[in-house]
Design a protein around this motif. Structure first.
Motif, PDB file in Angstrom:
ATOM      1  N   SER A 181       0.833  -1.204   0.000  1.00 53.19           N
ATOM      2  CA  SER A 181       0.000   0.000   0.000  1.00 53.19           C
ATOM      3  C   SER A 181       0.871   1.259   0.000  1.00 53.19           C
ATOM      4  O   SER A 181       1.967   1.262   0.555  1.00 53.19           O
ATOM      5  CB  SER A 181      -0.939   0.008   1.216  1.00 53.19           C
ATOM      6  OG  SER A 181      -0.185   0.135   2.389  1.00 53.19           O
ATOM      7  N   ASN A 182       0.375   2.296  -0.658  1.00 50.56           N
ATOM      8  CA  ASN A 182       1.125   3.557  -0.688  1.00 50.56           C
ATOM      9  C   ASN A 182       0.233   4.749  -0.373  1.00 50.56           C
ATOM     10  O   ASN A 182       0.539   5.886  -0.718  1.00 50.56           O
ATOM     11  CB  ASN A 182       1.813   3.735  -2.051  1.00 50.56           C
ATOM     12  CG  ASN A 182       0.842   3.578  -3.192  1.00 50.56           C
ATOM     13  OD1 ASN A 182      -0.370   3.568  -2.975  1.00 50.56           O
ATOM     14  ND2 ASN A 182       1.341   3.466  -4.413  1.00 50.56           N
ATOM     15  N   ARG A 183      -0.922   4.479   0.244  1.00 48.50           N
ATOM     16  CA  ARG A 183      -1.849   5.519   0.683  1.00 48.50           C
ATOM     17  C   ARG A 183      -2.368   5.129   2.082  1.00 48.50           C
ATOM     18  O   ARG A 183      -2.308   3.958   2.441  1.00 48.50           O
ATOM     19  CB  ARG A 183      -3.072   5.600  -0.251  1.00 48.50           C
ATOM     20  CG  ARG A 183      -2.760   5.966  -1.680  1.00 48.50           C
ATOM     21  CD  ARG A 183      -2.627   7.484  -1.824  1.00 48.50           C
ATOM     22  NE  ARG A 183      -2.568   7.871  -3.207  1.00 48.50           N
ATOM     23  CZ  ARG A 183      -1.502   7.826  -3.976  1.00 48.50           C
ATOM     24  NH1 ARG A 183      -0.373   7.362  -3.480  1.00 48.50           N
ATOM     25  NH2 ARG A 183      -1.542   8.216  -5.238  1.00 48.50           N
ATOM     26  N   PRO A 184      -2.929   6.094   2.815  1.00 43.95           N
ATOM     27  CA  PRO A 184      -3.531   5.708   4.100  1.00 43.95           C
ATOM     28  C   PRO A 184      -4.627   4.656   3.874  1.00 43.95           C
ATOM     29  O   PRO A 184      -5.389   4.746   2.914  1.00 43.95           O
ATOM     30  CB  PRO A 184      -4.153   7.009   4.607  1.00 43.95           C
ATOM     31  CG  PRO A 184      -3.428   8.098   3.886  1.00 43.95           C
ATOM     32  CD  PRO A 184      -3.018   7.535   2.564  1.00 43.95           C
ATOM     33  N   LEU A 185      -4.658   3.656   4.758  1.00 42.29           N
ATOM     34  CA  LEU A 185      -5.634   2.568   4.606  1.00 42.29           C
ATOM     35  C   LEU A 185      -6.903   2.890   5.388  1.00 42.29           C
ATOM     36  O   LEU A 185      -6.842   3.291   6.553  1.00 42.29           O
ATOM     37  CB  LEU A 185      -5.029   1.259   5.108  1.00 42.29           C
ATOM     38  CG  LEU A 185      -3.945   0.664   4.204  1.00 42.29           C
ATOM     39  CD1 LEU A 185      -3.124  -0.382   4.960  1.00 42.29           C
ATOM     40  CD2 LEU A 185      -4.586   0.049   2.960  1.00 42.29           C
ATOM     41  N   LEU A 186      -8.045   2.684   4.717  1.00 40.31           N
ATOM     42  CA  LEU A 186      -9.329   2.948   5.377  1.00 40.31           C
ATOM     43  C   LEU A 186      -9.742   1.780   6.257  1.00 40.31           C
ATOM     44  O   LEU A 186     -10.487   1.954   7.224  1.00 40.31           O
ATOM     45  CB  LEU A 186     -10.398   3.194   4.304  1.00 40.31           C
ATOM     46  CG  LEU A 186     -11.689   3.841   4.748  1.00 40.31           C
ATOM     47  CD1 LEU A 186     -11.428   5.237   5.289  1.00 40.31           C
ATOM     48  CD2 LEU A 186     -12.663   3.926   3.571  1.00 40.31           C
ATOM     49  N   GLY A 187      -9.282   0.582   5.922  1.00 44.92           N
ATOM     50  CA  GLY A 187      -9.639  -0.579   6.720  1.00 44.92           C
ATOM     51  C   GLY A 187      -9.577  -1.850   5.904  1.00 44.92           C
ATOM     52  O   GLY A 187      -9.086  -1.854   4.774  1.00 44.92           O
ATOM     53  N   ILE A 188     -10.090  -2.934   6.521  1.00 41.97           N
ATOM     54  CA  ILE A 188     -10.083  -4.255   5.884  1.00 41.97           C
ATOM     55  C   ILE A 188     -11.535  -4.739   5.793  1.00 41.97           C
ATOM     56  O   ILE A 188     -12.240  -4.797   6.797  1.00 41.97           O
ATOM     57  CB  ILE A 188      -9.263  -5.262   6.731  1.00 41.97           C
ATOM     58  CG1 ILE A 188      -7.821  -4.761   6.917  1.00 41.97           C
ATOM     59  CG2 ILE A 188      -9.283  -6.653   6.092  1.00 41.97           C
ATOM     60  CD1 ILE A 188      -7.029  -5.539   7.968  1.00 41.97           C
ATOM     61  N   GLY A 189     -11.964  -5.062   4.580  1.00 36.96           N
ATOM     62  CA  GLY A 189     -13.301  -5.634   4.370  1.00 36.96           C
ATOM     63  C   GLY A 189     -13.147  -7.079   3.933  1.00 36.96           C
ATOM     64  O   GLY A 189     -12.277  -7.396   3.128  1.00 36.96           O
ATOM     65  N   VAL A 190     -13.991  -7.957   4.494  1.00 40.17           N
ATOM     66  CA  VAL A 190     -13.853  -9.390   4.207  1.00 40.17           C
ATOM     67  C   VAL A 190     -15.186  -9.964   3.741  1.00 40.17           C
ATOM     68  O   VAL A 190     -16.216  -9.766   4.397  1.00 40.17           O
ATOM     69  CB  VAL A 190     -13.396 -10.171   5.472  1.00 40.17           C
ATOM     70  CG1 VAL A 190     -13.154 -11.637   5.133  1.00 40.17           C
ATOM     71  CG2 VAL A 190     -12.153  -9.544   6.083  1.00 40.17           C
ATOM     72  N   GLY A 191     -15.160 -10.686   2.620  1.00 37.24           N
ATOM     73  CA  GLY A 191     -16.316 -11.468   2.176  1.00 37.24           C
ATOM     74  C   GLY A 191     -15.969 -12.931   2.362  1.00 37.24           C
ATOM     75  O   GLY A 191     -14.916 -13.374   1.895  1.00 37.24           O
ATOM     76  N   ALA A 192     -16.802 -13.668   3.074  1.00 38.09           N
ATOM     77  CA  ALA A 192     -16.460 -15.062   3.394  1.00 38.09           C
ATOM     78  C   ALA A 192     -17.668 -15.963   3.182  1.00 38.09           C
ATOM     79  O   ALA A 192     -18.802 -15.543   3.413  1.00 38.09           O
ATOM     80  CB  ALA A 192     -16.000 -15.151   4.844  1.00 38.09           C
ATOM     81  N   PRO A 193     -17.428 -17.203   2.765  1.00 39.40           N
ATOM     82  CA  PRO A 193     -18.553 -18.124   2.579  1.00 39.40           C
ATOM     83  C   PRO A 193     -19.067 -18.614   3.927  1.00 39.40           C
ATOM     84  O   PRO A 193     -18.359 -18.528   4.927  1.00 39.40           O
ATOM     85  CB  PRO A 193     -17.925 -19.273   1.784  1.00 39.40           C
ATOM     86  CG  PRO A 193     -16.482 -19.268   2.189  1.00 39.40           C
ATOM     87  CD  PRO A 193     -16.133 -17.833   2.488  1.00 39.40           C
ATOM     88  N   GLY A 194     -20.273 -19.104   3.939  1.00 42.13           N
ATOM     89  CA  GLY A 194     -20.817 -19.703   5.160  1.00 42.13           C
ATOM     90  C   GLY A 194     -21.608 -18.712   5.988  1.00 42.13           C
ATOM     91  O   GLY A 194     -22.023 -17.654   5.511  1.00 42.13           O
TER      92      GLY A 194
END
Ligand SMILES: [Zn+2]
Length: 406
Positions: A139-152
């Motif tokens: 990454s080379n910019r400020p990170l807004l966060g982590i989003g996760v898509g998961a099965p189940g």
């Protein structure tokens, strides 16, 4: 008479509300002047100026320069600083984890891809960390966060993966684990749910749409439901889990424990299993000719045989369409007429599949509701879950769309 408790509008709350409203207006309009923001939001001009100054100080928006005059002074236009933040999107798919760095408009800048090769449990959890580590390093910019898509079964409000059969995960508090490790906001939801959010956020021809259902047909099958502009998660979970509704009671056993679930009839795995059987039964078929070793047949071969007119495959896909049509009728029964879009590799069966879905749906629900329901394919491709995972952050961290979690 007792007074009802009211939620007090504090200056701080009003400021957050105004900031989100102004940012949303700029995001949706693309380019807009301060005066037009005030007109569009009905906020006072000084309020708009204050909020714009804050957003510019945060680097989220920028001045583009002067636009054409509409009679008076040329307006100074503002726009979203699309590359001012990066979002980490993760797709914890059945056979491989993928991740990407994504900008505020859904453009992917960098990706990682980690085949699981059958790994599960804590080893699979280490793969999640490896994916995030690699993305943070890139990454080379400020990170807004982590989003996760998961099965189940995913409890989005508590961030707990209740059950993911292929990963052998039960009650894994993935959100807290990631938050503690990386000190970033983390949001998690079911992969089919985030696919609907992706189409609603980044898809084509979506302006003005408030109700949308995306049926994801991959290795697993499920629906994501946007109702009146809100993604439905279930309370606490499970909205759109149509893949494990039994359609054929005497059918094949499903990993969930039941028999004849929709997933056993229409998933890419189920289509492939039956195509292999067709190829073995008929060595003269196109399917067999395209795949000299039916046991190693890939899904693309089924698409190729279908497009070349293999009658056995076409019959098979018509049945898939009818099973999906039954599911679509139930969704229309529950949510009314709406737009239902299909996602996944089955899009290679094109209009033929859509016609079979529509035909069956029309026979199973109120005729005028069927007529007013649109059936089509999503506009986003195979990155739909990654994009949807990042869209969770846009919605919840920046308030760009109305889909609050918890
Ligand atoms: Zn099942």
């Amino acid at each position: 008479m007792k007074r009802r408790p009211t939620s007090k509008v504090t200056p701080e709350r009003a400021r957050v509300y105004n900031t989100r409203l102004v940012l949303k207006t700029i995001y949706e309009r693309g380019e807009i002047s301060r005066a037009d923001i005030a007109r569009s939001t009905r906020l006072a001009r000084p309020t708009v100026s204050d909020v714009v100054a804050d957003l510019m100080a945060e680097g989220l928006i920028e001045e583009l320069g002067y636009g054409p005059s509409t009679g008076g002074k040329r307006p100074l236009l503002l726009a979203l600083a699309t590359g001012s933040r990066q979002l980490i999107g993760l797709n914890l798919a059945r056979e491989r984890f993928s991740g990407a760095l994504i900008d505020l408009r859904g453009e992917i800048a960098h990706r990682v891809d980690l085949p699981l090769d059958g790994r599960n449990g804590n080893v699979a959890l280490d793969f999640v960390y490896s994916a995030v580590d690699a993305l943070i390093a890139a990454s080379n910019r400020p990170l807004l966060g982590i989003g996760v898509g998961a099965p189940g079964l995913v409890d989005a409000a508590s961030g707990v993966m209740r059950q993911a059969v292929n990963l052998n995960w039960r009650d894994v508090p993935l959100r807290d684990l990631l938050q503690e490790r990386y000190s970033l906001p983390v949001l998690i939801a079911n992969d089919c749910q985030v696919a609907a959010l992706a189409e609603y956020t980044f898809g084509d021809n979506i302006a003005g749409v408030r109700d949308l259902i995306v049926i994801n047909v991959g290795w697993g099958v499920g629906a994501g439901i946007i109702h009146d502009g809100h993604l439905l998660y279930g309370n606490p979970l499970g909205a759109g889990e149509i893949g494990h509704v039994v359609i054929d009671k005497g059918g094949e056993r499903c990993p969930c424990g039941n028999t004849g679930c929709l997933e056993t009839l229409v998933s890419t795995h189920a289509i492939l299993r039956r195509a292999r059987s067709l190829a073995r039964q008929d060595p003269d078929s196109l399917l067999h000719q395209f795949s000299s070793h039916p046991e190693a047949m890939a899904f693309d071969t089924v698409c190729q045989a279908f497009n070349s007119g293999d009658p056995g495959v076409r019959c098979e896909i018509e049945e898939v369409g009818h099973s999906l049509g039954a599911a679509a009728a139930n969704l229309v029964g529950a949510f009314g007429s709406c737009r239902i879009l299909i996602a996944g590799p089955v899009s290679c069966f094109g209009q033929f599949l859509l016609d079979a879905i529509r035909e069956e749906m029309a026979e199973r629900c109120f005729p005028s509701l069927a007529t007013e329901t649109e059936i089509g394919f999503v506009s986003l491709g195979s990155d739909i879950v990654l994009l949807g995972a990042s869209a969770l952050l846009l919605h919840n961290e920046l308030g760009l769309f109305a889909a609050p979690l918890g």
